[in-house]
Design a protein around this motif. Structure first.
Motif, PDB file in Angstrom:
ATOM      1  N   ALA A 145       0.841  -1.205   0.000  1.00 59.78           N
ATOM      2  CA  ALA A 145       0.000   0.000   0.000  1.00 59.78           C
ATOM      3  C   ALA A 145       0.872   1.250   0.000  1.00 59.78           C
ATOM      4  O   ALA A 145       0.612   2.199  -0.755  1.00 59.78           O
ATOM      5  N   ALA A 146       1.917   1.243   0.806  1.00 60.24           N
ATOM      6  CA  ALA A 146       2.796   2.419   0.873  1.00 60.24           C
ATOM      7  C   ALA A 146       3.451   2.668  -0.476  1.00 60.24           C
ATOM      8  O   ALA A 146       3.458   3.795  -0.990  1.00 60.24           O
ATOM      9  N   ARG A 147       3.960   1.591  -1.093  1.00 59.53           N
ATOM     10  CA  ARG A 147       4.608   1.727  -2.412  1.00 59.53           C
ATOM     11  C   ARG A 147       3.611   2.248  -3.442  1.00 59.53           C
ATOM     12  O   ARG A 147       3.942   3.107  -4.260  1.00 59.53           O
ATOM     13  N   ALA A 148       2.387   1.702  -3.405  1.00 56.63           N
ATOM     14  CA  ALA A 148       1.380   2.095  -4.398  1.00 56.63           C
ATOM     15  C   ALA A 148       1.014   3.574  -4.239  1.00 56.63           C
ATOM     16  O   ALA A 148       0.878   4.292  -5.231  1.00 56.63           O
ATOM     17  N   ILE A 149       0.863   4.023  -3.004  1.00 57.11           N
ATOM     18  CA  ILE A 149       0.533   5.442  -2.771  1.00 57.11           C
ATOM     19  C   ILE A 149       1.648   6.322  -3.324  1.00 57.11           C
ATOM     20  O   ILE A 149       1.394   7.288  -4.058  1.00 57.11           O
ATOM     21  N   LEU A 150       2.877   5.975  -2.985  1.00 56.03           N
ATOM     22  CA  LEU A 150       4.022   6.788  -3.419  1.00 56.03           C
ATOM     23  C   LEU A 150       4.163   6.757  -4.936  1.00 56.03           C
ATOM     24  O   LEU A 150       4.300   7.806  -5.584  1.00 56.03           O
ATOM     25  N   ALA A 151       4.109   5.549  -5.519  1.00 58.55           N
ATOM     26  CA  ALA A 151       4.319   5.423  -6.964  1.00 58.55           C
ATOM     27  C   ALA A 151       3.165   6.033  -7.751  1.00 58.55           C
ATOM     28  O   ALA A 151       3.356   6.516  -8.865  1.00 58.55           O
ATOM     29  N   SER A 152       1.953   6.046  -7.168  1.00 63.18           N
ATOM     30  CA  SER A 152       0.820   6.633  -7.896  1.00 63.18           C
ATOM     31  C   SER A 152       0.998   8.140  -8.065  1.00 63.18           C
ATOM     32  O   SER A 152       0.362   8.743  -8.929  1.00 63.18           O
ATOM     33  N   GLY A 153       1.877   8.737  -7.235  1.00 60.38           N
ATOM     34  CA  GLY A 153       2.177  10.157  -7.428  1.00 60.38           C
ATOM     35  C   GLY A 153       1.724  11.043  -6.289  1.00 60.38           C
ATOM     36  O   GLY A 153       1.104  12.084  -6.510  1.00 60.38           O
ATOM     37  N   SER A 154       2.082  10.663  -5.052  1.00 61.98           N
ATOM     38  CA  SER A 154       1.589  11.411  -3.888  1.00 61.98           C
ATOM     39  C   SER A 154       2.494  12.566  -3.477  1.00 61.98           C
ATOM     40  O   SER A 154       2.184  13.259  -2.513  1.00 61.98           O
ATOM     41  N   TYR A 155       3.612  12.767  -4.197  1.00 63.39           N
ATOM     42  CA  TYR A 155       4.599  13.764  -3.757  1.00 63.39           C
ATOM     43  C   TYR A 155       4.911  13.485  -2.285  1.00 63.39           C
ATOM     44  O   TYR A 155       4.915  12.328  -1.873  1.00 63.39           O
TER      45      TYR A 155
END
Ligand SMILES: *Cc1c(COP(=O)(O)O)cnc(C)c1O
Length: 412
Positions: free
Chosen positions: A221-231
């Motif tokens: 979940a953490a990787r997905a949030i970051l990679a999706s573009g959360s700045y």
């Protein structure tokens, strides 16, 4: 003689309904979207000083609906599948197992991570072939299975999970057509490590474009949030692992800019609340259509086991006719207002393509799947089709098939 043949083939009246229109956005969603337009807050992140965005609330509500700890909203199911493979660490040149019968964004997601698609056969009941899956899993031990519940057909998930455990496959589910469906009481999208959903206009919820990734795993979940573009604004997610995990992983994740807009989230939230009623409406129509079609000669419907709690938003059937007859049959149905998609066509048409049309995939050919696809047809089951008009759809399809079976050429 001639008159009787004519009478028997006399055409039903055209349906006169627009079945191609996607599900409309409820008034509540329109109001929420309008408020956002007025405020200008169309982006899910804010530099400072606001409460949870529509996107953050959407993720929280979606995760609660599904029964997963985390949901990450993205701009399509294709992006969700790409991020799933990326977050699992799939590397260039690795193999990803996937259904041969699915839609082109699935091999597209595999191509996006630079992996190599290994296609798995499809049964006549339109689910992944477990024997072929086992064969290919043995040859690609430790890889990822990207399993499409294509058109909402759910395989025996206990058996699929067994194969995954035996051969160390990591399971990612493509639930573009199966939001609301389950196997033996367990929702699709919660059977493996990650579930991917679509909110594109023709799926179960409509935001034009959109996708969701769901997982119980903190790091994924953490990787997905970051990679999706959360700045560095990941704190604004309401459905997220502890901030320390995000902060730790942030330096190793690139920003892939695959965010969902707040406006899409705003139109989705009331649709999720309306989903149980929508599912009931789809299934009521599906039942009438399936019962009617099952009585038409040359038409076979896939068997659906009692453990499969499906959502009947579309209906598939197989036509036992030669290709040219199927083509003519579809043309007759279309002239009467019923649009039948056919998976046996030589060329891709609209959304419909088969593995033979996908440029990016491995070219393992699958004669059994080819046999299944040769006669496979598909219709949408929109809620805009009134329940009491389902019999008319059946009549039109029965007539269209009959025109290809009746010996019309024997007319003097
Ligand atoms: C529509 C669809 C997708 C892709 O969804 P998008 O949101 O359009 O990327 C993936 N898999 C299947 C089976 C689909 O039908």
């Amino acid at each position: 003689m001639r008159a009787r043949a004519r009478a028997r083939l006399s055409s039903p009246a055209p349906l006169g309904l627009d079945l191609a229109t996607p599900e409309p956005v409820p008034a509540e969603g329109i109001a929420a979207a309008t408020a956002l337009l007025t405020s200008g807050r169309l982006f899910r992140y804010a530099e400072a000083g606001v409460g949870a965005s529509e996107a953050a609330l959407w993720e929280q509500e979606f995760a609660a609906y599904l029964g997963r700890r985390y949901a990450v909203a993205v701009n399509s199911c294709g992006s969700a599948m790409y991020l799933a493979l990326h977050c699992l660490g799939v590397q260039t040149g690795e193999s990803v197992l996937m259904n041969a019968w699915t839609l082109s964004p699935v091999p597209g997601a595999v191509a996006h991570v630079g992996a190599h698609a290994v296609l798995v056969d499809t049964t006549a009941d339109l689910t992944i072939d477990l024997a072929d899956l086992e064969r290919r899993a043995r040859a690609h031990r430790g890889s990822v299975l990207l399993l499409s519940h294509m058109r909402g057909h759910v395989a025996d998930m206990a058996a699929v999970r067994d194969v995954c455990e035996t051969f160390d496959l990591r399971l990612v589910e493509d639930c573009a057509h199966s939001l609301g469906a389950a196997w033996d009481g367990v929702a699709t999208g919660t059977q493996g490590l990650l579930g991917c959903f679509s909110t594109q206009a023709y799926k179960h919820l409509n935001s034009g474009e959109g996708g969701v990734l769901a997982t119980d795993d903190d790091d994924l979940a953490a990787r997905a949030i970051l990679a999706s573009g959360s700045y560095a604004l990941y704190e604004q997610h309401a459905s997220r692992p502890p901030l320390e995990r995000l902060a730790t992983l942030a330096p190793s994740e690139a920003n892939h800019s695959m965010r969902l807009t707040s406006i899409a989230a705003a139109v989705l939230r009331p649709q999720l609340r309306a989903l149980p009623a929508r599912i009931e409406a789809w299934n009521a129509r599906y039942t009438v259509l399936a019962e009617g079609l099952s009585l038409v000669p040359r038409v076979t419907l896939p068997r659906r086991p009692p453990q499969e709690q499906f959502v009947g938003s579309s209906l598939q059937f197989s036509l036992d006719l030669p290709p040219s007859s199927i083509e003519r049959c579809c043309a007759v149905a279309a002239s009467l207002g019923v649009h039948v998609k056919w998976f046996g066509g030589e060329r891709p048409h609209a959304f419909t393509s088969t593995y033979r049309h996908w440029s990016a995939t491995a070219r393992n050919t699958l004669p059994d799947t080819d046999d299944v696809l040769a006669g496979l047809c598909d219709i949408r089951v929109p809620t805009a089709l009134p329940l009491d008009r389902c019999a008319d759809v059946v009549a039109i399809l029965r007539h269209a098939v009959q025109t290809q079976v009746e010996p019309t050429t024997a007319d003097p």
